[in-house]
Design a protein around this motif. Structure first.
Motif, short mmCIF file in Angstrom:
data_model
loop_
_atom_site.label_atom_id
_atom_site.label_comp_id
_atom_site.label_asym_id
_atom_site.label_seq_id
_atom_site.Cartn_x
_atom_site.Cartn_y
_atom_site.Cartn_z
N PRO A 147 0.83 -1.21 0.00
CA PRO A 147 0.00 0.00 0.00
C PRO A 147 0.87 1.26 0.00
N CYS A 148 0.42 2.28 -0.69
CA CYS A 148 1.16 3.54 -0.73
C CYS A 148 0.18 4.69 -0.96
N SER A 149 0.70 5.88 -0.93
CA SER A 149 -0.09 7.06 -1.27
C SER A 149 0.78 7.96 -2.14
N GLN A 159 -3.54 10.60 -2.45
CA GLN A 159 -4.42 9.60 -3.01
C GLN A 159 -3.84 8.22 -2.72
N ASP A 160 -4.71 7.28 -2.38
CA ASP A 160 -4.26 5.93 -2.06
C ASP A 160 -4.04 5.13 -3.34
N GLU A 162 -1.59 1.28 -4.79
CA GLU A 162 -0.91 0.06 -4.37
C GLU A 162 0.22 -0.24 -5.35
#
Length: 251
Positions: A147-149, A159-160, A162
């Motif tokens: 997971p990242c933003s 904003q999220d 992956e």
């Protein structure tokens, strides 16, 4: 030097060791002690003589190890200069102090001339000028959902997303790429276990990975500390990937 062409490695090492070959040749040819030989060598006058004896061929060796755009002209330049000095050699002067130049240097020089002619072929010299041809520089990529933003210059809000695969040089991020184009720059915030990092990245492609649409990112490290931190994270990801693979095989 890992996975570089063996010819480059061998010739590069011979170049770097060439001054030692000359010293050993002096020893075998004269019978003088190493201390006397080195004492005579260190009494050379002039920057040019010192450069030709100690640094000329090693510079060519380092250029071979580099295999970059600058490497080819540097390597060729070293050989051209060396040919010039051999053609204008004066008996019993430095750097050989003999009637003719020593055979170790002549042997390496002969190989170099042959190699220059060989690398004049367009397909052979490509690794120097085409980064994609230098397979040994390709970073190992790890497939793992992380997971990242991110935020972009067009939208500062987080904003999220992956990440589906990652390496030290870049990553594939699953995201709706309709709002992006090649060349756009974003800031990626990545967390894995207890490590957190925020990196600038350039979008270099819009494609799919394992049927998931997204963007290919190339990380743009602003400091060496960012790269060292990311190297640490990649090592942790590597271990986690191997562990995940073993668990999947055992299931």
């Amino acid at each position: 030097m890992k996975n570089r062409p063996l010819l480059f490695i061998i010739l590069g090492l011979l170049h770097i060791a060439e001054p030692i070959f000359k010293v050993l040749y002096f020893k075998a040819n004269t019978g003088f002690s190493f201390s006397l030989i080195l004492n005579n060598i260190f009494q050379m006058n002039g920057i040019r003589q010192i450069f030709e004896f100690w640094f000329l061929f090693p510079i060519g060796g380092l250029a071979l190890f580099g295999v970059k755009k600058w490497s080819y002209p540097v390597f060729v330049g070293v050989q051209v200069y060396s040919v010039f000095t051999h053609l204008n050699y004066e008996s019993f002067t430095w750097p050989y102090v003999s009637n003719t130049p020593q055979w170790p240097s002549l042997a390496i020089l002969s190989c170099n001339i042959g190699m220059i002619l060989y690398f004049l072929l367009p397909e052979i010299r490509k690794p120097f000028f085409d980064k994609d041809m230098r397979w040994w520089e390709h970073r190992e990529r790890y497939t793992l959902r992380i997971p990242c933003s991110f935020s972009s210059s067009n939208n500062n809000s987080l904003q999220d997303a992956e990440i589906l695969n990652i390496s030290l040089s870049g990553a594939f991020m699953q995201v709706d790429h309709k709002n992006f184009k090649q060349g756009d720059r974003i800031t990626v915030n990545l967390s894995f276990l207890d490590e957190h990092i925020s990196l600038r990245a350039k979008i270099v492609s819009l494609h799919s990975f394992e049927e998931a649409k997204g963007v290919g990112l190339m990380f743009e490290y602003e400091t060496i500390w960012e790269q060292l931190h990311m190297t640490k994270i990649i090592k942790i990801i590597s271990k986690a990937t191997k562990k995940h693979y073993k668990q999947a095989m055992a299931a």
